[in-house]
Write a protein that holds these residues in place. Structure first.
Motif, short mmCIF file in Angstrom:
data_model
loop_
_atom_site.label_atom_id
_atom_site.label_comp_id
_atom_site.label_asym_id
_atom_site.label_seq_id
_atom_site.Cartn_x
_atom_site.Cartn_y
_atom_site.Cartn_z
N GLN A 68 41.78 15.52 -9.47
CA GLN A 68 42.31 14.40 -10.25
C GLN A 68 41.68 14.38 -11.64
O GLN A 68 40.46 14.21 -11.78
N PRO A 69 42.47 14.54 -12.68
CA PRO A 69 41.93 14.68 -14.04
C PRO A 69 41.19 13.46 -14.57
O PRO A 69 40.30 13.61 -15.41
N ALA A 70 41.49 12.27 -14.10
CA ALA A 70 40.83 11.06 -14.62
C ALA A 70 39.63 10.62 -13.79
O ALA A 70 38.96 9.66 -14.14
N ALA A 71 39.34 11.34 -12.72
CA ALA A 71 38.29 10.90 -11.78
C ALA A 71 36.93 10.72 -12.45
O ALA A 71 36.22 9.76 -12.17
N ALA A 72 36.55 11.63 -13.33
CA ALA A 72 35.22 11.58 -13.94
C ALA A 72 35.03 10.36 -14.83
O ALA A 72 33.90 9.90 -15.02
N GLN A 73 36.09 9.78 -15.37
CA GLN A 73 35.98 8.60 -16.25
C GLN A 73 36.60 7.36 -15.62
O GLN A 73 37.01 6.44 -16.32
N SER A 74 36.66 7.32 -14.29
CA SER A 74 37.39 6.26 -13.59
C SER A 74 36.60 4.98 -13.35
O SER A 74 37.16 4.00 -12.86
N GLY A 75 35.32 4.94 -13.71
CA GLY A 75 34.51 3.76 -13.43
C GLY A 75 34.86 2.58 -14.31
O GLY A 75 35.24 2.73 -15.46
N PHE A 76 34.73 1.38 -13.74
CA PHE A 76 34.97 0.15 -14.51
C PHE A 76 34.00 -0.93 -14.06
O PHE A 76 33.46 -0.88 -12.96
N THR A 77 33.79 -1.89 -14.93
CA THR A 77 33.05 -3.11 -14.61
C THR A 77 33.89 -4.28 -15.09
O THR A 77 34.49 -4.24 -16.16
N ILE A 78 33.94 -5.31 -14.26
CA ILE A 78 34.59 -6.57 -14.59
C ILE A 78 33.51 -7.63 -14.51
O ILE A 78 32.81 -7.73 -13.49
N ALA A 79 33.35 -8.41 -15.56
CA ALA A 79 32.36 -9.50 -15.56
C ALA A 79 33.01 -10.74 -16.14
O ALA A 79 33.79 -10.66 -17.09
N GLY A 80 32.70 -11.88 -15.54
CA GLY A 80 33.24 -13.13 -16.04
C GLY A 80 32.91 -14.28 -15.11
O GLY A 80 32.14 -14.13 -14.16
N ARG A 81 33.51 -15.43 -15.38
CA ARG A 81 33.27 -16.63 -14.59
C ARG A 81 34.52 -17.01 -13.80
O ARG A 81 35.64 -16.86 -14.28
N LEU A 82 34.27 -17.49 -12.59
CA LEU A 82 35.34 -17.96 -11.73
C LEU A 82 35.10 -19.43 -11.39
O LEU A 82 33.95 -19.86 -11.34
N PRO A 83 36.16 -20.18 -11.12
CA PRO A 83 35.98 -21.56 -10.70
C PRO A 83 35.30 -21.61 -9.32
O PRO A 83 35.39 -20.65 -8.54
N ALA A 84 34.65 -22.72 -9.03
CA ALA A 84 33.98 -22.89 -7.74
C ALA A 84 34.99 -22.82 -6.60
O ALA A 84 36.16 -23.15 -6.77
N GLY A 85 34.54 -22.35 -5.46
CA GLY A 85 35.39 -22.32 -4.28
C GLY A 85 35.57 -20.92 -3.72
O GLY A 85 35.04 -19.95 -4.24
N VAL A 86 36.35 -20.87 -2.66
CA VAL A 86 36.69 -19.61 -2.00
C VAL A 86 38.09 -19.22 -2.48
O VAL A 86 39.00 -20.05 -2.48
N HIS A 87 38.25 -17.98 -2.91
CA HIS A 87 39.51 -17.54 -3.50
C HIS A 87 39.95 -16.21 -2.91
O HIS A 87 39.13 -15.36 -2.59
N TRP A 88 41.26 -16.03 -2.82
CA TRP A 88 41.83 -14.71 -2.58
C TRP A 88 41.95 -14.04 -3.94
O TRP A 88 42.43 -14.64 -4.89
N ALA A 89 41.48 -12.83 -4.02
CA ALA A 89 41.53 -12.10 -5.28
C ALA A 89 42.24 -10.78 -5.06
O ALA A 89 42.31 -10.27 -3.94
N ARG A 90 42.76 -10.23 -6.14
CA ARG A 90 43.35 -8.89 -6.05
C ARG A 90 42.96 -8.11 -7.29
O ARG A 90 42.85 -8.65 -8.39
#
Length: 105
Positions: A68-90
């Motif tokens: 897979q040609p993109a495998a070596a650069q496939s890493g990501f980080t997501i950072a941020g704030r979410l509202p309080a509670g239990v959530h379904w995420a995708r």
């Protein structure tokens, strides 16, 4: 006929993912199968969308998916704030056809 844009990916956290005091930091990897460029990724929780904040190298994914040609650069980080509670995420990724697709993590 349009090509198939299969998304492959995973996150580097045990499930369920927890946002301590509302702060979320999530890392993982994602590719579009056979695409030379890894897609932009976001986490969606209800109406809240947290975009990818950084991209990084993933030597482990390159070893796991050497064809897979993109495998070596496939890493990501997501950072941020979410509202309080239990959530379904995708996790969603932007495919080359401009559509968002879910990838299972």
């Amino acid at each position: 006929m349009s090509p198939s844009f299969r998304l492959l990916g995973d996150v580097d956290a045990p499930r369920p993912v927890r946002a301590f005091a509302g702060n979320l930091a999530l890392s993982g990897w994602c590719i579009v199968e056979n695409s030379p460029v890894p897609p932009n990724v976001r986490l969606t929780v209800g109406e809240v969308h947290l975009p990818m904040t950084t991209r990084h190298a993933r030597d482990d994914v390159a070893r796991l998916l050497p064809d897979q040609p993109a495998a070596a650069q496939s890493g990501f980080t997501i950072a941020g704030r979410l509202p309080a509670g239990v959530h379904w995420a995708r996790l969603e990724a932007l495919r080359p056809d401009g559509e968002l697709g879910n990838f299972h993590a």
